[in-house]
Design a protein around this motif. Structure first.
Motif, PDB file in Angstrom:
ATOM      1  N   MET A 196      46.637  -8.955   4.305  1.00 59.24           N
ATOM      2  CA  MET A 196      47.953  -8.309   4.248  1.00 59.24           C
ATOM      3  C   MET A 196      48.734  -8.783   3.030  1.00 59.24           C
ATOM      4  O   MET A 196      49.456  -7.999   2.416  1.00 59.24           O
ATOM      5  CB  MET A 196      48.742  -8.588   5.525  1.00 59.24           C
ATOM      6  N   GLU A 237      50.199  -6.354   0.327  1.00 61.20           N
ATOM      7  CA  GLU A 237      51.629  -6.387   0.017  1.00 61.20           C
ATOM      8  C   GLU A 237      51.870  -6.493  -1.486  1.00 61.20           C
ATOM      9  O   GLU A 237      52.780  -5.872  -2.028  1.00 61.20           O
ATOM     10  CB  GLU A 237      52.264  -7.568   0.751  1.00 61.20           C
ATOM     11  N   LEU A 249      52.841   1.627   6.491  1.00 59.01           N
ATOM     12  CA  LEU A 249      53.142   0.834   5.299  1.00 59.01           C
ATOM     13  C   LEU A 249      53.934   1.684   4.312  1.00 59.01           C
ATOM     14  O   LEU A 249      53.668   2.889   4.167  1.00 59.01           O
ATOM     15  CB  LEU A 249      51.852   0.353   4.637  1.00 59.01           C
ATOM     16  N   TRP A 285      50.470  -5.791  10.364  1.00 62.19           N
ATOM     17  CA  TRP A 285      51.553  -5.661   9.386  1.00 62.19           C
ATOM     18  C   TRP A 285      52.904  -5.776  10.079  1.00 62.19           C
ATOM     19  O   TRP A 285      53.785  -6.507   9.651  1.00 62.19           O
ATOM     20  CB  TRP A 285      51.403  -4.318   8.670  1.00 62.19           C
ATOM     21  N   ARG A 302      56.600  -7.465   8.299  1.00 61.96           N
ATOM     22  CA  ARG A 302      56.679  -6.712   7.046  1.00 61.96           C
ATOM     23  C   ARG A 302      57.313  -5.341   7.308  1.00 61.96           C
ATOM     24  O   ARG A 302      57.222  -4.801   8.410  1.00 61.96           O
ATOM     25  CB  ARG A 302      55.283  -6.572   6.448  1.00 61.96           C
TER      26      ARG A 302
END
Length: 146
Positions: A48, A52, A76, A136, A141
């Motif tokens: 991740m 990111e 995302l 995630w 996030r």
């Protein structure tokens, strides 16, 4: 009390006889046995944190391979919903673009299958994020919603 190893002896003799029979068996058309050829390219799995760091980068594309219900819960930032019939139209023209696929979590294999199909089309920088959108979200996030 009797020696327990005496009870195992008949089983070991039978096992040895079976192994002897098995070791004499050969597969194939009578030629030498060789290792099977593997025709799959290795899948580049990323964390991740790596994913990111790729968000918002030029020539990087994220694809969500979840169901529409999971997609609606959040995806995302900037990801494209990939679980459609004409998914090939979603791919960039440049075969060297970075493509990141993810699905729900490590138990889901949809993103693995999608990434492998895209690799068969000649895309050279295909990555897969095993933790998926659930990992995630659990990590705190940010996600976007449709």
């Amino acid at each position: 009390m009797r020696n327990p190893s005496l009870y195992l002896l008949p089983a070991l003799i039978a096992l040895g006889a079976n192994v002897a029979v098995i070791s004499e068996c050969q597969a194939g058309g009578g030629g030498e046995l060789t290792a099977a050829v593997r025709h799959e390219a290795e899948l580049n799995q990323i964390s991740m944190l790596e994913a990111e760091s790729l968000l918002g980068q030029p020539n990087v594309h994220f694809f969500d391979v979840n169901t529409l219900e999971i997609w609606a819960e959040g995806y995302l930032p900037g990801a494209v919903f990939f679980n459609v019939r004409d998914w090939q139209k979603l791919l960039p023209a440049k075969k060297d673009a970075t493509l990141v696929f993810y699905c729900a979590n490590r138990l889901c294999t949809a993103s693995v299958l999608a990434a492998r199909e895209v690799m068969k089309l000649g895309y050279t920088d295909v990555r897969q994020m095993p933790d998926g959108v659930y990992g995630w979200r659990i990590s705190g996030r940010p996600v976007e919603k449709p």
